[in-house]
Scaffold this motif. Structure first.
Motif, PDB file in Angstrom:
ATOM      1  N   ARG A 142       0.823  -1.207   0.000  1.00 45.50           N
ATOM      2  CA  ARG A 142       0.000   0.000   0.000  1.00 45.50           C
ATOM      3  C   ARG A 142       0.861   1.263   0.000  1.00 45.50           C
ATOM      4  N   GLY A 143       1.894   1.262   0.824  1.00 50.91           N
ATOM      5  CA  GLY A 143       2.775   2.426   0.883  1.00 50.91           C
ATOM      6  C   GLY A 143       3.516   2.658  -0.418  1.00 50.91           C
ATOM      7  N   ILE A 144       3.989   1.572  -1.048  1.00 48.56           N
ATOM      8  CA  ILE A 144       4.710   1.711  -2.317  1.00 48.56           C
ATOM      9  C   ILE A 144       3.778   2.221  -3.413  1.00 48.56           C
ATOM     10  N   GLN A 145       2.540   1.753  -3.414  1.00 43.04           N
ATOM     11  CA  GLN A 145       1.584   2.236  -4.409  1.00 43.04           C
ATOM     12  C   GLN A 145       1.283   3.724  -4.217  1.00 43.04           C
ATOM     13  N   MET A 146       1.272   4.179  -2.982  1.00 38.49           N
ATOM     14  CA  MET A 146       1.054   5.597  -2.720  1.00 38.49           C
ATOM     15  C   MET A 146       2.238   6.423  -3.228  1.00 38.49           C
ATOM     16  N   ILE A 147       3.451   5.918  -2.989  1.00 36.74           N
ATOM     17  CA  ILE A 147       4.641   6.623  -3.483  1.00 36.74           C
ATOM     18  C   ILE A 147       4.640   6.660  -5.003  1.00 36.74           C
ATOM     19  N   ARG A 148       4.221   5.567  -5.628  1.00 33.85           N
ATOM     20  CA  ARG A 148       4.183   5.497  -7.090  1.00 33.85           C
ATOM     21  C   ARG A 148       3.258   6.551  -7.683  1.00 33.85           C
ATOM     22  N   ALA A 149       2.200   6.895  -6.950  1.00 30.86           N
ATOM     23  CA  ALA A 149       1.212   7.839  -7.473  1.00 30.86           C
ATOM     24  C   ALA A 149       1.671   9.291  -7.377  1.00 30.86           C
ATOM     25  N   ILE A 150       2.773   9.558  -6.676  1.00 26.43           N
ATOM     26  CA  ILE A 150       3.241  10.938  -6.515  1.00 26.43           C
ATOM     27  C   ILE A 150       4.085  11.322  -7.722  1.00 26.43           C
ATOM     28  N   PRO A 151       3.757  12.400  -8.431  1.00 23.22           N
ATOM     29  CA  PRO A 151       4.586  12.836  -9.569  1.00 23.22           C
ATOM     30  C   PRO A 151       5.982  13.242  -9.109  1.00 23.22           C
ATOM     31  N   PHE A 152       6.953  13.029  -9.989  1.00 20.55           N
ATOM     32  CA  PHE A 152       8.338  13.367  -9.679  1.00 20.55           C
ATOM     33  C   PHE A 152       8.497  14.845  -9.319  1.00 20.55           C
ATOM     34  N   LEU A 153       7.892  15.691 -10.129  1.00 27.02           N
ATOM     35  CA  LEU A 153       8.059  17.125  -9.918  1.00 27.02           C
ATOM     36  C   LEU A 153       7.468  17.571  -8.590  1.00 27.02           C
ATOM     37  N   ALA A 154       6.420  16.866  -8.109  1.00 26.72           N
ATOM     38  CA  ALA A 154       5.836  17.205  -6.828  1.00 26.72           C
ATOM     39  C   ALA A 154       6.780  16.875  -5.674  1.00 26.72           C
ATOM     40  N   MET A 155       7.643  15.875  -5.883  1.00 25.05           N
ATOM     41  CA  MET A 155       8.583  15.484  -4.835  1.00 25.05           C
ATOM     42  C   MET A 155       9.853  16.322  -4.835  1.00 25.05           C
ATOM     43  N   LEU A 156      10.086  17.040  -5.916  1.00 23.72           N
ATOM     44  CA  LEU A 156      11.348  17.758  -6.056  1.00 23.72           C
ATOM     45  C   LEU A 156      11.614  18.750  -4.915  1.00 23.72           C
ATOM     46  N   PRO A 157      10.640  19.592  -4.508  1.00 25.16           N
ATOM     47  CA  PRO A 157      10.923  20.503  -3.385  1.00 25.16           C
ATOM     48  C   PRO A 157      11.280  19.771  -2.089  1.00 25.16           C
ATOM     49  N   LEU A 158      10.593  18.654  -1.844  1.00 21.63           N
ATOM     50  CA  LEU A 158      10.878  17.898  -0.625  1.00 21.63           C
ATOM     51  C   LEU A 158      12.260  17.265  -0.668  1.00 21.63           C
ATOM     52  N   VAL A 159      12.644  16.765  -1.835  1.00 23.34           N
ATOM     53  CA  VAL A 159      13.972  16.173  -1.986  1.00 23.34           C
ATOM     54  C   VAL A 159      15.054  17.239  -1.757  1.00 23.34           C
ATOM     55  N   ILE A 160      14.803  18.453  -2.231  1.00 20.94           N
ATOM     56  CA  ILE A 160      15.768  19.533  -2.021  1.00 20.94           C
ATOM     57  C   ILE A 160      15.884  19.854  -0.527  1.00 20.94           C
ATOM     58  N   VAL A 161      14.746  19.836   0.187  1.00 14.86           N
ATOM     59  CA  VAL A 161      14.776  20.078   1.632  1.00 14.86           C
ATOM     60  C   VAL A 161      15.547  18.968   2.343  1.00 14.86           C
ATOM     61  N   TRP A 162      15.316  17.724   1.923  1.00 17.12           N
ATOM     62  CA  TRP A 162      15.996  16.592   2.567  1.00 17.12           C
ATOM     63  C   TRP A 162      17.491  16.566   2.286  1.00 17.12           C
ATOM     64  N   PHE A 163      17.851  16.687   1.016  1.00 13.52           N
ATOM     65  CA  PHE A 163      19.232  16.438   0.595  1.00 13.52           C
ATOM     66  C   PHE A 163      19.981  17.687   0.139  1.00 13.52           C
ATOM     67  N   GLY A 164      19.276  18.823   0.049  1.00 17.23           N
ATOM     68  CA  GLY A 164      19.919  19.990  -0.541  1.00 17.23           C
ATOM     69  C   GLY A 164      20.091  19.773  -2.039  1.00 17.23           C
ATOM     70  N   ILE A 165      21.133  20.379  -2.585  1.00 17.05           N
ATOM     71  CA  ILE A 165      21.406  20.212  -4.023  1.00 17.05           C
ATOM     72  C   ILE A 165      22.639  19.326  -4.234  1.00 17.05           C
TER      73      ILE A 165
END
Length: 273
Positions: free
Chosen positions: A111-134
């Motif tokens: 269930r969790g993996i299917q939820m992650i699959r439904a998230i567009p890449f571009l929607a995750m980009l700001p969060l990834v920048i917060v987590w890892f920086g550039i």
């Protein structure tokens, strides 16, 4: 009429229709497109400021290779793609096998993996920048994520499509769980897993394009971003062509793996014959 002619005549009459040259046509089509593109640019049908001729793009590639810019950026992108793909492939395949083989793992993870699959890449980009920086870790994370999901889905699908009668037969002949997985489950799921591998390679390059917009200081995506700022259309087209060539190369490698690993499968044997 000589004896040779008599024997040759029936062979010509009974002979089968010549096989269609599928492989030659598949390569001739992109060559024809490039030729038409070049001619259209030469005679003025295309605006070379918007879409330069292939010969111009090739000249730009030669210049960038001579000064070392193209090889350095290409190696940076290949490193990111290879590292992210390796991490994502191991993760996706491992999770797929676990969920496909265990109902408990399916209840915990799917269930969790299917939820992650439904998230567009571009929607995750700001969060990834917060987590890892550039830093590089964020780019590799995005590529790994894009790689893991297709492999996970296809591994689970391949395992679930195995004929239950084969598993029952394996139990009847006395194969243990590990032996059933080795000799029945994995070979049966392999066609689907290799299809997932092909999709994962494609997604890894799509993820790389997005990842290299996160403040990268090297890579072919970085080259395209710089070229956009200075309206260097030839460099942008060169980057697109590089992505296409690498994609075709990855697809050829996957097809080779299919022919090697699935020679026992009648469907793949017929296709590769």
């Amino acid at each position: 009429m000589t004896a040779t002619a008599k024997t040759a005549a029936p062979r010509l009459a009974v002979g089968s229709r010549p096989a269609f040259p599928y492989r030659s046509v598949s390569w001739a089509t992109p060559v024809l497109i490039l030729l038409l593109w070049e001619i259209s640019a030469r005679v003025g049908l295309l605006d070379v400021q918007m879409l330069p001729a292939p010969s111009t793009v090739l000249g730009t590639a030669a210049e960038l290779t001579a000064d070392g810019e193209l090889p350095a950026n290409l190696l940076a992108s290949l490193y990111r793609a290879a590292t992210g793909f390796a991490v994502g492939a191991i993760t996706g395949l491992g999770l797929g096998l676990a969920v496909g083989l265990s109902r408990i793992a399916e209840a915990l993870l799917d269930r969790g993996i299917q939820m992650i699959r439904a998230i567009p890449f571009l929607a995750m980009l700001p969060l990834v920048i917060v987590w890892f920086g550039i830093e590089e870790s964020g780019k590799i994370f995005l590529i790994a994520l894009g790689t893991a999901v297709p492999l996970y889905l296809n591994a689970v699908l391949g395992i679930r499509q195995i004929d239950p009668k084969l598993l029952e037969l394996a139990r009847v002949v006395g194969l243990g769980r590990v032996e059933r997985i080795r000799w029945v489950v994995l070979p049966g799921a392999l066609p689907s897993i290799l299809s997932g591998l092909r999709l994962a390679l494609t997604h890894s390059w799509l993820a790389l394009v997005i990842a290299e917009t996160m403040g990268a200081d090297a890579g072919i995506g970085f080259m395209a971003t710089n070229a956009r700022e200075f309206l260097q259309t030839d460099v942008i087209v060169l980057v697109v062509v590089i992505y296409a060539v690498i994609g075709v190369a990855c697809d050829l490698v996957t097809r080779l793996l299919e022919r090697r690993l699935l020679r026992w499968n009648p469907s793949y044997a017929r296709i590769s014959a």
